[in-house]
Design an enzyme around this catalytic site. Structure first.
Site, PDB file in Angstrom:
ATOM      1  N   GLU A  93       0.310   5.275   0.659  1.00 52.24           N
ATOM      2  CA  GLU A  93      -0.667   6.266   1.128  1.00 52.24           C
ATOM      3  C   GLU A  93      -0.306   7.674   0.666  1.00 52.24           C
ATOM      4  OE1 GLU A  93      -1.097   5.613   5.365  1.00 52.24           O
ATOM      5  OE2 GLU A  93      -2.245   3.759   4.984  1.00 52.24           O
ATOM      6  N   GLU A 112      -2.889  -4.786  -3.098  1.00 45.26           N
ATOM      7  CA  GLU A 112      -3.351  -5.698  -4.154  1.00 45.26           C
ATOM      8  C   GLU A 112      -3.314  -5.020  -5.519  1.00 45.26           C
ATOM      9  OE1 GLU A 112      -4.741  -4.928  -1.267  1.00 45.26           O
ATOM     10  OE2 GLU A 112      -6.187  -6.412  -0.595  1.00 45.26           O
ATOM     11  N   CYS A 135     -10.215  -4.894  -0.035  1.00 39.72           N
ATOM     12  CA  CYS A 135     -11.345  -3.955  -0.018  1.00 39.72           C
ATOM     13  C   CYS A 135     -12.191  -4.142  -1.283  1.00 39.72           C
ATOM     14  CB  CYS A 135     -10.833  -2.515   0.073  1.00 39.72           C
ATOM     15  SG  CYS A 135     -10.163  -1.880  -1.474  1.00 39.72           S
ATOM     16  N   ASN A 184       0.838  -1.192   0.000  1.00 42.24           N
ATOM     17  CA  ASN A 184       0.000   0.000   0.000  1.00 42.24           C
ATOM     18  C   ASN A 184       0.880   1.252   0.000  1.00 42.24           C
ATOM     19  OD1 ASN A 184       0.724  -0.732   2.678  1.00 42.24           O
ATOM     20  ND2 ASN A 184      -0.927   0.493   3.534  1.00 42.24           N
ATOM     21  N   CYS A 212      -4.007   0.458  -2.634  1.00 42.47           N
ATOM     22  CA  CYS A 212      -3.854  -0.750  -1.822  1.00 42.47           C
ATOM     23  C   CYS A 212      -2.752  -1.643  -2.394  1.00 42.47           C
ATOM     24  CB  CYS A 212      -5.156  -1.541  -1.802  1.00 42.47           C
ATOM     25  SG  CYS A 212      -6.524  -0.717  -0.999  1.00 42.47           S
ATOM     26  N   CYS A 265     -10.504  -3.201  -4.636  1.00 45.33           N
ATOM     27  CA  CYS A 265      -9.546  -4.220  -5.102  1.00 45.33           C
ATOM     28  C   CYS A 265     -10.276  -5.453  -5.640  1.00 45.33           C
ATOM     29  CB  CYS A 265      -8.597  -4.608  -3.979  1.00 45.33           C
ATOM     30  SG  CYS A 265      -7.409  -3.312  -3.586  1.00 45.33           S
TER      31      CYS A 265
HETATM   32  N1  THU Z   1      -5.362  -1.435   2.296  1.00 43.30           N
HETATM   33  C1  THU Z   1      -4.770  -2.294   1.426  1.00 43.30           C
HETATM   34  O1  THU Z   1      -3.586  -2.164   1.095  1.00 43.30           O
HETATM   35  N2  THU Z   1      -5.523  -3.305   0.912  1.00 43.30           N
HETATM   36  C2  THU Z   1      -6.844  -3.483   1.176  1.00 43.30           C
HETATM   37  O2  THU Z   1      -7.494  -4.287   0.517  1.00 43.30           O
HETATM   38  C3  THU Z   1      -7.487  -2.725   2.248  1.00 43.30           C
HETATM   39  C4  THU Z   1      -6.749  -1.510   2.688  1.00 43.30           C
HETATM   40  C5  THU Z   1      -4.564  -0.338   2.862  1.00 43.30           C
HETATM   41  C6  THU Z   1      -4.991   1.025   2.407  1.00 43.30           C
HETATM   42  C7  THU Z   1      -4.491   1.894   3.535  1.00 43.30           C
HETATM   43  O3  THU Z   1      -3.153   2.269   3.264  1.00 43.30           O
HETATM   44  C8  THU Z   1      -4.493   0.966   4.756  1.00 43.30           C
HETATM   45  O4  THU Z   1      -4.660  -0.336   4.256  1.00 43.30           O
HETATM   46  C9  THU Z   1      -5.578   1.268   5.757  1.00 43.30           C
HETATM   47  O5  THU Z   1      -6.823   1.343   5.146  1.00 43.30           O
END
Ligand code: THU
Length: 131
Positions: free
Chosen positions: A44, A55, A90, A42, A53, A93
């Site tokens: 940010e 994925e 999520c 991920n 994310c 994704c």
């Molecule tokens: N996140 C992912 O990398 N994958 C997901 O499927 C759910 C959320 C990350 C996004 C963000 O940086 C952190 O998790 C918290 O939401």
């Protein structure tokens, strides 16, 4: 490539996470039908919504390299890099997976208390929207 080995690569990918806002480090390892693996983390952003994310990072890296067929993905994550439970993909994704992956695409998640739990894409995204 066993689910365990793919998960090891997802754990390694967690270490690449850029997550100064949530503190959640997430890693993914995507297995292509030709046996190659793409790792993602991920990334940010101060404005939050541009965050990507783990994925999707892995999937988009693979797409850029011309890969179009995928077998499985392993995903793990946790606050401060400590895996405490499942980190299911999520909805965004899941929709991206539906664009490129078949309904029987395997999604390996760290099970609460250890081990791996595997779902198919159709289990996690039934009645998916595809054109
Ligand atoms: N996140 C992912 O990398 N994958 C997901 O499927 C759910 C959320 C990350 C996004 C963000 O940086 C952190 O998790 C918290 O939401």
């Amino acid at each position: 490539m066993t689910p365990e080995k793919l998960m090891d690569l997802a754990v390694e990918a967690m270490g690449h996470s850029y997550s100064p806002y949530s503190g959640y480090q997430v890693g993914a390892a995507l297995l292509c039908v030709d046996g190659t693996v793409y790792q993602g983390c991920n990334v940010e952003n101060a404005s939050y919504s541009p965050t990507i994310c783990a994925e999707r990072t892995a999937i988009f890296k693979a797409i850029y390299d011309g890969k179009r067929e995928f077998t499985a993905i392993a995903v793990c994550g946790g606050k401060g890099g400590e895996i405490t439970g499942q980190f299911p993909p999520c909805g965004v994704c899941r929709q991206v997976m539906a664009e490129f992956c078949k309904p029987d695409f395997q999604i390996h998640l760290h099970k609460n208390g250890g081990g791996i739990e595997t779902f198919t894409l159709s289990q996690l995204l039934p009645q998916s929207f595809c054109l």
